[in-house]
Scaffold this active site. Structure first.
Site, PDB file in Angstrom:
ATOM      1  N   CYS A  95     -11.983  -8.023   2.040  1.00 60.12           N
ATOM      2  CA  CYS A  95     -11.629  -9.420   2.252  1.00 60.12           C
ATOM      3  C   CYS A  95     -12.436 -10.260   1.268  1.00 60.12           C
ATOM      4  O   CYS A  95     -13.415  -9.805   0.695  1.00 60.12           O
ATOM      5  CB  CYS A  95     -11.869  -9.847   3.683  1.00 60.12           C
ATOM      6  SG  CYS A  95     -13.528  -9.566   4.249  1.00 60.12           S
ATOM      7  N   GLN A 104       0.819  -1.227   0.000  1.00 61.03           N
ATOM      8  CA  GLN A 104       0.000   0.000   0.000  1.00 61.03           C
ATOM      9  C   GLN A 104       0.845   1.266   0.000  1.00 61.03           C
ATOM     10  O   GLN A 104       0.340   2.344  -0.292  1.00 61.03           O
ATOM     11  CB  GLN A 104      -0.938   0.020   1.222  1.00 61.03           C
ATOM     12  CG  GLN A 104      -2.034  -1.022   1.173  1.00 61.03           C
ATOM     13  CD  GLN A 104      -3.115  -0.725   0.151  1.00 61.03           C
ATOM     14  OE1 GLN A 104      -3.275   0.398  -0.325  1.00 61.03           O
ATOM     15  NE2 GLN A 104      -3.883  -1.740  -0.195  1.00 61.03           N
TER      16      GLN A 104
HETATM   17  N1  PLP Z   1      -0.668  -6.536   1.599  1.00 64.55           N
HETATM   18  C1  PLP Z   1      -1.414  -5.426   1.631  1.00 64.55           C
HETATM   19  C2  PLP Z   1      -1.082  -4.349   2.593  1.00 64.55           C
HETATM   20  C3  PLP Z   1      -2.514  -5.291   0.776  1.00 64.55           C
HETATM   21  O1  PLP Z   1      -3.275  -4.200   0.833  1.00 64.55           O
HETATM   22  C4  PLP Z   1      -2.810  -6.337  -0.138  1.00 64.55           C
HETATM   23  C5  PLP Z   1      -3.959  -6.207  -1.060  1.00 64.55           C
HETATM   24  O2  PLP Z   1      -5.016  -6.702  -0.873  1.00 64.55           O
HETATM   25  C6  PLP Z   1      -1.986  -7.481  -0.137  1.00 64.55           C
HETATM   26  C7  PLP Z   1      -0.930  -7.536   0.739  1.00 64.55           C
HETATM   27  C8  PLP Z   1      -2.253  -8.650  -1.045  1.00 64.55           C
HETATM   28  O3  PLP Z   1      -1.780  -8.406  -2.328  1.00 64.55           O
HETATM   29  P1  PLP Z   1      -2.367  -9.247  -3.568  1.00 64.55           P
HETATM   30  O4  PLP Z   1      -3.777  -8.793  -3.756  1.00 64.55           O
HETATM   31  O5  PLP Z   1      -1.473  -8.879  -4.720  1.00 64.55           O
HETATM   32  O6  PLP Z   1      -2.251 -10.685  -3.211  1.00 64.55           O
END
Ligand code: PLP
Length: 375
Positions: A321, A172
């Site tokens: 989620c 983020q």
């Molecule tokens: N970490 C954070 C802080 C996120 O906001 C997200 C997004 O949903 C993720 C990890 C997961 O990333 P991805 O959707 O590419 O698996």
């Protein structure tokens, strides 16, 4: 026109990234692990993308490991480090589930946060011990948008546990902050393409030289045995192009978006029962530019989102989620926010316009009033 204010969930793809990807979805379809001309052509594209990503993230090309996204990068860090160097894993209480759940499954420990949603550096000395093998603290939070004191946490952790591996989820942060500089104290750094104008299903784990992390996926031995599986060539090319442009334009984007975010938050906080999280007073210094997170007293979160959607305003409750269920968020719970108010996350992005902001400023006051009256 619809007002999309859910950039923390995902962003529209940058046209330049789509353009860059297209040839690899058509005729340049070779497998970069092969040896003939078409394979070499794909490998060259992956190598060039790796150089661009390394430049943007302040690491060496050899330290870039391409993954299927932020979740895989996070899981690799949390599961992979203790497999090489057994010990206790630690993360902040406000991590994304992609870090939080693995730490929970491994019986790890959690660092508390203050009322703004910022990790308490003083607590590191209590939670981290000589047995700690990994400390994971995100650079910016996905729900309330708070920027975390990574350097201070890393320093305190290394004092208690010399040799501890430090991971940061910069998913983020990447659209807004200088990750190359701010993630310097971390041995492992996670990035996801779809939060910054790239495609879904591709990300990066930076593994700094000398960092021991077992692979999550084994097989063909791609990415120097650190992540097996045929490269997502088009995705990797799209990620590199989106990241390159994000870094290039970051200063201007932050300046523009921050002003609109401030106008939005200030305006909405004038509504009865609406307060802003992640701030003290109206000091938003600890928040990324695109984040406007509010608590709305006396309304139901689901109804709020429904009525906003009727006005073609797309926002979210806590975070997105998979279930889409409006469960109490572990982030707000850790911050000590009472569960009785609805939470509303409006997240701006590089493509947000001033009229998106105006649309929310016009639509929300009557919606809140209506719902509060109905309660
Ligand atoms: N970490 C954070 C802080 C996120 O906001 C997200 C997004 O949903 C993720 C990890 C997961 O990333 P991805 O959707 O590419 O698996």
């Amino acid at each position: 026109v619809p007002a999309y204010l859910d950039h923390a969930a995902t962003t529209p793809m940058r046209p330049e990234a789509v353009e860059a990807m297209a040839p690899f979805l058509r005729d340049r379809f070779g497998n970069p692990s092969g040896s003939h001309r078409m394979a070499r052509d794909a490998r060259k594209a992956v190598d060039e993308a790796r150089d661009v990503v390394a430049d943007a993230l302040g690491c060496r090309p050899g330290e870039v490991v391409f993954t299927s996204g932020g979740t895989e990068a996070d899981n690799t860090a949390v599961f992979g480090v203790p497999r090489r160097r057994p010990g206790v894993v630690v993360c902040s209480a406000i991590e994304h589930h992609a870090v939080h759940t693995p730490v929970e499954q491994l019986g790890g420990r959690f660092l508390p946060v203050d009322g703004r949603g910022v990790v308490e550096v003083d607590a590191v000395a209590d939670v981290v011990t000589e047995d700690t093998t990994l400390v994971s603290v995100m650079l910016a939070n996905n729900e309330v948008g708070t920027v975390q004191p990574l350097a201070e946490v890393a320093e305190a952790a290394r004092e208690r546990a010399p040799g501890v591996t430090v991971h940061t989820d910069a998913v983020q942060a990447a659209p807004w902050l200088d990750v190359a500089q701010l993630a310097t104290p971390a041995d492992l750094v996670s990035i996801s393409a779809h939060k910054l104008g790239g495609p879904k299903g591709v990300g990066v784990l930076v593994v700094r030289e000398g960092t021991e992390v077992a692979p999550l996926l084994v097989g063909g031995g791609q990415e120097r045995e650190r992540r097996s599986g045929t490269h997502n060539v088009a995705g990797i090319v799209g990620l590199a192009e989106a990241l390159r442009l994000t870094v290039e334009e970051r200063k201007a984007t932050v300046e523009r978006v921050e002003a609109w975010r401030n106008r939005l938050a200030d305006g909405l906080c004038r509504i009865d029962g609406v307060t802003e999280t992640g701030v003290i007073g109206s000091d938003r210094a600890h928040k990324v530019a695109g984040s406007c997170h509010l608590l709305v007293a006396g309304v139901e979160g689901e109804s709020l989102l429904f009525l906003l959607e009727q006005e073609e305003i797309y926002a979210s409750a806590a975070s997105s989620c998979a279930s889409g269920a409006l469960e109490p968020s572990h982030v707000l719970t850790a911050m000590g926010v009472p569960a009785d108010a609805a939470s509303l996350r409006l997240s701006l992005g590089a493509t947000t316009t001033e009229s998106d902001v105006d649309a929310v400023l016009a639509a929300l006051p009557p919606i809140v009033e209506k719902l509060q009256g109905a309660a």
